[in-house]
Enzyme design. Structure first.
Site, PDB file in Angstrom:
ATOM      1  CD  GLN A 127      -5.023  -2.859  15.074  1.00 37.44           C
ATOM      2  OE1 GLN A 127      -4.254  -2.095  15.063  1.00 37.44           O
ATOM      3  NE2 GLN A 127      -4.917  -3.839  13.879  1.00 37.44           N
ATOM      4  CG  HIS A 179      -4.294   0.560   8.362  1.00 42.17           C
ATOM      5  ND1 HIS A 179      -4.419  -0.428   7.660  1.00 42.17           N
ATOM      6  CD2 HIS A 179      -4.535  -0.001   9.655  1.00 42.17           C
ATOM      7  CE1 HIS A 179      -4.673  -1.816   8.411  1.00 42.17           C
ATOM      8  NE2 HIS A 179      -5.014  -1.427   9.556  1.00 42.17           N
ATOM      9  CD  GLU A 180      -2.577   1.052  12.728  1.00 45.16           C
ATOM     10  OE1 GLU A 180      -3.657   0.790  13.512  1.00 45.16           O
ATOM     11  OE2 GLU A 180      -2.119   0.367  12.164  1.00 45.16           O
ATOM     12  CG  LEU A 233      -1.314  -6.743  13.257  1.00 46.66           C
ATOM     13  CD1 LEU A 233      -0.754  -6.043  14.389  1.00 46.66           C
ATOM     14  CD2 LEU A 233      -0.399  -8.031  12.884  1.00 46.66           C
TER      15      LEU A 233
HETATM   16 CO    CO Z   1      -5.341  -2.896  11.102  1.00 49.53          CO
END
Ligand code: CO
Length: 171
Positions: free
Chosen positions: A51, A130-131, A89
């Site tokens: 990310q 999720h990660e 994000l």
């Molecule tokens: Co995410």
């Protein structure tokens, strides 16, 4: 420590598979510090290295009892099912209902290279899943129906184009 810029969809890097971390050197330790700082600054509860544009299998999660750092995380066991609205994000403004395991057992290494096993449930279990998905190039929008996904992705692409246009006019 430095604050890093978060990669925004549809940046193609988000679809790449992150690489296994071999040696936990100074570079990895700095990466972890930057990830934690960036996650706190963006008020996220988790962040994967991808990310911030780094294709390494490193995640940080901050749900309960401080920061969890996991290098080369692996989900060993899954149990139950839970559905909840989730954001990311990298996908500003997007909230989607995502079905995930209610409990997971995750194994990885901490920043000292020691093995860590986390038995997680609820929000922590969700954040970890999720990660780990991010490390495999999977995003929350992949978890919804095709029609819904097409609607969302076309909106996101349009917004990205508008942002690029704004940058150009602000030379
Ligand atoms: Co995410």
């Amino acid at each position: 420590m430095s604050l890093r810029e978060i990669v925004i969809y549809p940046d193609p890097i988000l679809r790449k598979k992150s690489e296994h971390v071999g040696k936990i050197d100074k570079g990895i330790k700095e990466l972890i510090e930057d990830m934690a700082e960036t996650m706190y600054a963006s008020r996220g509860i988790g962040l994967a290295a991808i990310q911030i544009g780094v294709l390494k299998r490193v995640i940080v999660v901050n749900v309960v009892e401080g920061l969890n750092i996991l290098i080369n995380p692996e989900i060993l066991e899954n149990e139950g099912e839970a559905q909840m609205e989730e954001g990311c994000l990298c996908l500003p403004e997007v909230m989607v209902e995502v079905k995930r395991s209610e409990k997971v057992k995750v194994k990885g290494l901490n920043e000292k290279g020691e093995e860590v096993v986390i038995n997680a449930e609820g929000l922590l279990a969700r954040a970890l899943q999720h990660e780990v998905d991010h490390l495999n190039g999977i995003l929350v929008i992949d978890k919804v129906s095709r029609i819904k996904r097409e609607l969302m992705t076309s909106k996101l692409r349009k917004e990205a184009k508008e942002r690029a246009g704004e940058k150009k006019s602000k030379v």
